[in-house]
Design a protein around this motif. Structure first.
Motif, short mmCIF file in Angstrom:
data_model
loop_
_atom_site.label_atom_id
_atom_site.label_comp_id
_atom_site.label_asym_id
_atom_site.label_seq_id
_atom_site.Cartn_x
_atom_site.Cartn_y
_atom_site.Cartn_z
N ALA A 117 39.56 49.53 52.00
CA ALA A 117 39.28 48.43 51.57
C ALA A 117 40.37 48.16 50.61
O ALA A 117 41.12 48.83 49.93
N ASP A 119 40.97 44.83 49.28
CA ASP A 119 40.16 44.14 48.11
C ASP A 119 38.90 43.58 48.27
O ASP A 119 38.22 44.17 49.44
N ASP A 121 35.05 41.13 46.65
CA ASP A 121 35.38 40.13 46.46
C ASP A 121 33.74 40.29 45.69
O ASP A 121 33.42 41.20 45.96
N THR A 127 38.02 43.05 52.49
CA THR A 127 39.16 43.14 52.95
C THR A 127 40.30 44.37 53.82
O THR A 127 40.04 45.07 52.80
N GLN A 128 40.21 44.06 54.76
CA GLN A 128 40.78 45.47 55.32
C GLN A 128 41.71 44.88 55.93
O GLN A 128 42.03 44.14 56.16
N THR A 136 44.64 41.74 59.23
CA THR A 136 43.48 41.42 58.32
C THR A 136 42.85 40.71 58.27
O THR A 136 42.39 40.19 59.34
N VAL A 137 41.57 41.81 58.19
CA VAL A 137 39.94 41.67 58.59
C VAL A 137 39.45 40.95 57.33
O VAL A 137 39.17 42.03 56.38
N ARG A 138 37.83 40.63 57.09
CA ARG A 138 36.93 40.83 55.97
C ARG A 138 35.72 41.56 56.59
O ARG A 138 35.45 40.85 57.94
N SER A 139 34.78 42.93 55.98
CA SER A 139 33.81 42.78 56.45
C SER A 139 32.56 43.28 55.65
O SER A 139 33.32 43.07 54.21
N GLN A 140 32.01 42.34 55.60
CA GLN A 140 30.73 43.50 54.62
C GLN A 140 29.56 44.11 54.89
O GLN A 140 28.81 44.20 56.46
N THR A 276 51.28 47.27 51.97
CA THR A 276 50.16 45.75 50.82
C THR A 276 50.79 46.28 49.77
O THR A 276 50.32 45.80 48.27
#
Length: 321
Positions: A117, A119, A121, A127-128, A136-140, A276
């Motif tokens: 990751a 980032d 939140d 964020t990866q 760029t993806v956001r995962s949970q 990054t």
């Protein structure tokens, strides 16, 4: 607030910068709780540094053979800590060792795992950068305790002084049949430069450096900036520089404040490991080099003319200042 477990990277005497970064990431989710795995006395030596960067609890998982096995003691310690405090998440540095520990822990916990990751939140969404830096993806995590590895350099360390409560985790005896044991150690050559993943400045050379002797200009600029030296895969494969300094998808991922690329074209493999970085400076004689499009500051020119001028100017300003 819930606890967020942080696996401490250390050398037995000092806490690595990557752990202080994890503390900053952990505070977005709850109270950082450090997990120290080492020989007896290690946690006591590291406690002050951990408390200064925000650890509210220090879980000491110590045994005489903790340093004699790879990964297993850290996995055992984190599993015990998860059972004890039911954390909001577990954070580990996204190094080769850290990713292995995280993967094995997630398997034991039957929990979700997010790797590398850049980032995170307050709701636990990571964020990866995936597919070689293409997306760029956001995962949970939606199952169990989230286990997340965080790229070194992705967060800025922030001092957050306080008092850390000390707790003890009783590590089980390692099973030699199920664990990889360290049978010998060999010290790697080390200099005065910071490590790649801990440096705030990285200066890397590519195929355009032309050979092993050409890396002298890379090293001189890195030393002037107080940074680390990196190399592209093309430079490493050509024998210009040792493999442990490779930056990229098959090397080390870095995210420094300043990344200087000398003679690097910008193959996807390399970009995946450094894109990054907060500020990117690229020097390349090819105006069509992909890395120039990514750079914040791009110089089209001969690196052997540009880099020495940069070194000279940086040195002069440091001397004057």
């Amino acid at each position: 607030m819930p606890h967020v477990l942080v696996l401490v990277d250390h050398d037995g005497e000092r806490v690595h910068k990557s752990t202080h970064e994890l503390m900053a990431a952990a505070r977005r989710l709850g109270d950082p709780a450090a997990v120290v795995v080492g020989t007896p006395g290690t946690a006591a030596r590291l406690a002050e540094s951990l408390a200064r960067y925000g650890a509210t609890t220090v879980h000491a998982a110590e045994s005489t053979d903790a340093a004699e096995y790879l990964a297993t003691p850290a996995v055992d310690a984190l599993q015990l800590a998860v059972r004890e405090v039911s954390p909001a998440a577990v954070l580990v540095s996204a190094t080769a060792d850290g990713n292995e520990v995280a993967g094995r822990l997630a398997a034991r916990l039957d929990a979700g795992l997010l790797i590398d990751a850049v980032d995170l939140d307050s709701s636990g969404v990571a964020t990866q950068i995936v597919f070689g830096g293409s997306y760029t993806v956001r995962s949970q995590v939606t199952r169990g305790v989230p286990v997340i590895t965080v790229r070194p350099g992705a967060f800025e360390p922030e001092e957050h002084p306080g008092q850390a409560v000390r707790r003890t985790l009783a590590l089980p005896a390692a099973d030699p049949a199920a664990s990889a044991r360290v049978t010998a150690r060999r010290s790697a050559p080390a200099g005065d430069r910071p490590g790649l993943t801990e440096a705030s400045v990285v200066v890397s050379g590519g195929r355009g450096v032309g050979g092993a002797d050409g890396f002298k200009v890379v090293e001189e600029l890195a030393d002037a900036l107080g940074g680390a030296v990196g190399a592209s895969r093309a430079a490493v494969d050509a024998g210009y520089y040792p493999h442990q300094f490779q930056v990229g998808q098959t090397g080390k991922s870095v995210s420094p404040q300043l990344y200087v690329a000398l003679g690097i074209s910008g193959a996807i493999q390399h970009l995946a490991g450094m894109q990054t970085s907060k500020t990117i400076v690229a020097v390349n004689k090819d105006p069509e080099a992909p890395i120039l499009g990514l750079a914040d500051y791009a110089v089209v020119g001969d690196l052997f003319a540009v880099a020495p001028q940069l070194t000279q100017e940086v040195t002069a300003r440091r001397t004057a200042g």
